[in-house]
Design an enzyme around this catalytic site. Structure first.
Site, PDB file in Angstrom:
ATOM      1  N   GLU A 419      19.897  25.768  44.598  1.00 52.08           N
ATOM      2  CA  GLU A 419      18.904  26.457  44.329  1.00 52.08           C
ATOM      3  C   GLU A 419      18.839  25.670  42.367  1.00 52.08           C
ATOM      4  O   GLU A 419      18.630  25.965  41.878  1.00 52.08           O
ATOM      5  CB  GLU A 419      18.926  28.119  43.566  1.00 52.08           C
ATOM      6  N   GLU A 495      21.612  30.589  52.868  1.00 47.07           N
ATOM      7  CA  GLU A 495      21.028  31.418  52.573  1.00 47.07           C
ATOM      8  C   GLU A 495      20.362  32.061  53.355  1.00 47.07           C
ATOM      9  O   GLU A 495      19.294  31.263  53.066  1.00 47.07           O
ATOM     10  CB  GLU A 495      20.772  31.253  50.896  1.00 47.07           C
TER      11      GLU A 495
HETATM   12  C1  GAL Z   1      19.079  34.000  46.128  1.00 49.73           C
HETATM   13  C2  GAL Z   1      20.164  33.139  44.841  1.00 49.73           C
HETATM   14  C3  GAL Z   1      20.842  34.074  45.200  1.00 49.73           C
HETATM   15  C4  GAL Z   1      20.725  35.379  44.783  1.00 49.73           C
HETATM   16  C5  GAL Z   1      19.793  35.413  46.154  1.00 49.73           C
HETATM   17  C6  GAL Z   1      18.936  37.196  45.302  1.00 49.73           C
HETATM   18  O1  GAL Z   1      17.595  32.859  45.169  1.00 49.73           O
HETATM   19  O2  GAL Z   1      20.492  31.950  45.389  1.00 49.73           O
HETATM   20  O3  GAL Z   1      22.454  33.983  44.484  1.00 49.73           O
HETATM   21  O4  GAL Z   1      19.923  35.251  43.533  1.00 49.73           O
HETATM   22  O5  GAL Z   1      18.485  34.813  45.387  1.00 49.73           O
HETATM   23  O6  GAL Z   1      17.650  37.018  46.517  1.00 49.73           O
END
Ligand code: GAL
Length: 802
Positions: A419, A495
């Protein structure tokens, strides 16, 4: 009085480059350190008196010993624990036999901004808290007198992380001795350019350093050895290495009918590389490796050794809950065992280089690894994060990361960022190209990726056209458009899922206090009654999905090569969307103490062939209350539910459903689920209405542990009623007493809002469970652990220290 330890202590076996021989030694350098919390620059003076400093053994994390407060500058996102500055010192002497040899001190990771001195000489600094590094200490070592190594760690500038980082020398330290002519640090590179069941071509390049003042003709003898210790082939190469120079030697090997490394059979070979000059042995260096082939296809997804394989991954942060950031092999192995039993086949090291031993475990246990380098580039996420060091350090850090980890068979992809702020910035194109070219120069065999939360083709990182894979964070609604948005490109869910759950807590549709979805922004600012969230898989962040939503899409579409759930385990910090008093996350499939939440069994039913039947919630409600009962199951075509032996009907999953549900009025007694295939019973599960807590039960994950090492026993504490059923609301305070040959490494119960210290001899149960982690104290024999709670029958177990 200075505490002096002689360094020839514990020898490390068999990891990459960690061979013991007359020519090279690698000793763990964790014992006998002194620690001071605070700043004192005089400590780098070798004559400084550290007698009042605390004696500690590394690895060490001082933050986890602190008190929770939302006032700490790391904030609640950082785990609501303190940072600060700390100093470490170790006084040691070396044997005269090392005279004429090279000596190095190697750190697996120090959080953060470490500076190191030996005998007052400055060796260097390393801002990155996750990178491994070493210093050549040969010029400054005293053979006659004692030596003092001093490390200053500065984690005072906060916030510098979006999650709990820990503070200190939280990974292993080693002292390495070699001869002048030796294999360089991370000096080998194994590649497997041809892989089939019949035949494999394996190449090895070895970088040799000549630290002497004359050139040498070096004979490089490499033996390929299989997992049974049998020699498969051998290659000898002779070459000159200039004085104070280095040379890379390439060798290649054929393996007929190789045993391939796979998730099911993570078979490893090794190269033993010996260097000789005039028949005198100069070095011996071992490189374990696996023979395997990874491939991606835009339409068909990922294949391992030609076998289509959906990547079923989890993201993991580096903390171990009550142990803090302290790296511990057994704690890591336990996490991976729990993930393996759920059906996980891949780990994403979010968002930083992991402890090297994590990769050794993945190699050995059969996990694929997406190895991630950075959470930010030049654009900041927090005021004091790595963006401050980007210009000066990113090339070196990325190079070292790749060099260190590129021989691990488990690593299939390098993620160069999560991100990243430059997704929306034209500089993102240039930086992406630069980072990918660094990776490819050092390792052309793995796939490169970034984890993007901007999934439009206008994303600069994607526009750079340099990455092998396109990684989506969340955005599951955009998955099915991927082939249209990115024709011919390869998808991976870097993710996925953003579901929240508190283990053991259930909100019913009939509950008036909470209605899901609660406005997300409201949760951020106000929290809710008790900062708990229902353990039904029905709460997700607006940018993400529930577990079921994403897995259904993944299952259906072959072009989706796989996913990494955010996250496998709850982690310290980032309680999003909750605010204080929460201090750890709710995203895990497993809670911070290592107890599975219900959705764990959804994955188990989908990702493994192990017969699974799991029903929830608990069966303690007020009479007449409407309760949703869910069942996850596999290896069966239907489930019948009985309440007090009365059938509530048979259900089976329709179309793409992943669970079945009954909505029934509560009546005390026994809820029984029976899964059947063709009318034959496969499994039966019962949940009973409990009476009040009556006793405590201790269950060790392993009742035998190695003493005098970092081995741990994770002991589950259950509060049960007179019939032995776990009492779902039990929150009794449980106190621990121990025989004097063991100690408590940490206690927890998985409650993200608890402010009780993890370093204690007592813990309240949370929804009937708590955890106590036990470590041996250097004495063999039997140890006793007793748990008592007021008004309850106590429990004692024996642990054997071997
Ligand atoms: C994502 C991020 C993670 C964590 C997650 C929480 O956007 O890459 O590190 O922060 O959100 O929802």
């Amino acid at each position: 009085m200075q505490k002096i330890s002689l360094v020839i202590l514990f020898l490390v076996s068999s990891w990459s480059g960690f061979t013991q021989s007359a020519s090279r030694t690698t000793v763990i350098f964790n014992e006998g350190w002194k620690f001071f919390l605070g700043d004192n620059h005089q400590a780098k003076d070798p004559s400084f008196d550290d007698v009042t400093w605390r004696n500690i053994k590394l690895p060490h994390d001082w933050s986890i010993e602190g008190t929770f407060s939302d006032k700490h500058p790391a904030g609640v996102g950082g785990g609501a624990l303190p940072g600060g500055v700390g100093w470490y010192r170790k006084t040691f002497s070396v044997s005269k036999s090392v005279s004429g040899k090279k000596m190095f001190i190697a750190f697996d990771g120090v959080y953060c901004n470490s500076e190191v001195w030996l005998n007052g000489h400055y060796l260097g600094k390393r801002p990155n808290g996750y990178i491994s590094f070493q210093y050549d200490i040969t010029p400054f070592i005293n053979l006659e007198k004692s030596n003092v190594i001093t490390v200053r760690v500065d984690n005072s500038q906060q916030p510098n992380s979006r999650w709990y980082s820990g503070s200190g020398i939280y990974r292993n330290v080693y002292l390495i001795t070699t001869k002048d002519i030796h294999v360089d640090q991370w000096g080998t590179f194994v590649q497997t350019p041809e892989v089939s069941n019949e035949n494999a071509l394996v190449t090895l390049s070895t970088t040799i350093k000549n630290g002497s003042k004359k050139s040498a003709s070096v004979s490089v003898v490499t033996t390929l050895i299989n997992a049974e210790g049998k020699q498969i082939s051998k290659s000898t190469t002779l070459d000159d290495v200039a004085e104070s120079g280095s040379r890379k030697i390439d060798q290649s090997f054929r393996v007929t009918k190789p045993t391939l490394w796979s998730i099911e059979n993570p078979y490893q070979y090794q190269f033993k590389t010996e260097l000789f000059v005039d028949r005198k042995k100069m070095d011996e260096y071992v490189t374990p490796f696996g023979v395997r082939a990874f491939s991606f296809d835009a339409a068909k997804g990922f294949s391992l050794n030609g076998v289509p394989t959906k990547i079923k991954g989890v993201c993991l942060h580096h903390d171990f809950g009550c142990l803090g950031a302290v790296f511990n092999v057994r704690a890591m192995e336990r996490q991976l065992e729990i993930m393996k039993a759920m059906g996980v086949n891949a780990i994403r090291t979010s968002h930083n280089p992991p402890a090297p031993a994590l990769l050794d475990l993945c190699d050995r246990m059969g996990f694929l690894v997406m190895n991630e380098a950075f959470d930010m580039w030049k654009r900041e996420k927090n005021k004091f994060d790595y963006h401050l060091h980007w210009d000066e350090w990113h090339t070196r850090d990325l190079e070292d990361h790749i060099l260190r980890d590129r021989n691990h068979p488990s690593v299939f992809a390098w993620s160069v960022g999560n991100e990243i702020g430059e997704q929306w910035d034209t500089t993102g194109v240039r930086i992406t190209k630069e980072l990918v070219s660094i990776v490819k120069r050092l390792d052309p065999t793995r796939f490169t990726v970034t984890a993007n939360n901007e999934v439009k083709p206008t994303n600069s990182l994607i526009k750079a056209e340099a990455l092998d894979l396109i990684g989506y964070n969340y955005n599951h609604k955009a998955y099915e458009n991927f082939p249209k948005d990115y024709p011919g490109k390869i998808f991976i869910g870097t993710e996925t899922t953003s579901a929240l759950a508190t283990r053991g807590h259930y909100d019913m549709p009939s509950d008036s206090i909470r209605r899901w979805p609660i406005a997300w922004d409201k949760l951020f600012t106000e929290g809710n009654a008790d900062n708990t969230v229902s353990a039904y898989d029905n709460v997700s962040a607006p940018w993400g999905s529930t577990h079921e939503e994403t897995w259904k899409l993944m299952k259906k579409n072959d072009f989706l090569s796989g996913m990494f759930i955010w996250t496998g385990f709850d982690y310290l910090g980032e309680p999003t969307p909750y605010v204080w008093p929460s201090r750890s996350s709710y995203f895990g499939v497993v809670d911070l103490a290592g107890f599975p939440k219900d959705v764990y069994y959804m994955y188990q039913s989908e990702w493994t062939n192990k017969p699974t039947l799991h029903i929830f919630p608990h069966w303690n409600w007020t009479p007449g209350k409407l309760v949703d009962v869910w069942a996850y199951y596999n290896q069966a075509d239907e489930v019948e539910l009985f309440l007090n032996n009365k059938s509530l009907g048979v259900k089976s999953k329709k179309e793409d459903e992943l669970h079945v549900m009954w909505r029934i009025p509560f009546e005390a007694g026994t809820l029984k689920a029976v899964s059947k295939i063709n009318g034959q019973v496969v499994m039966t599960k019962e949940i009973k209405t409990t009476s009040s807590p009556a006793r405590v039960i201790l269950t060790a994950d392993r009742s035998e542990i190695k003493n005098g090492s970092d081995d741990l026993s994770f002991v589950t504490v259950s509060v049960v009623d007179a019939d032995g059923n776990i009492v779902p609301y039990a929150d009794n305070l449980v106190k621990f007493t121990l025989s004097d040959n063991i100690e408590i490494a940490g206690v927890d119960n998985g409650d993200p809002t608890s402010h009780d210290s993890f370093k204690a001899t007592e813990r309240k149960a949370f929804h009937g469970l708590a955890l106590v982690v036990i470590r041996g104290k250097n004495r063999k024999g039997t140890a006793k652990l007793t748990a008592t709670a007021e008004g309850l029958q106590s429990s004692t177990i024996d642990l054997v220290l071997k």
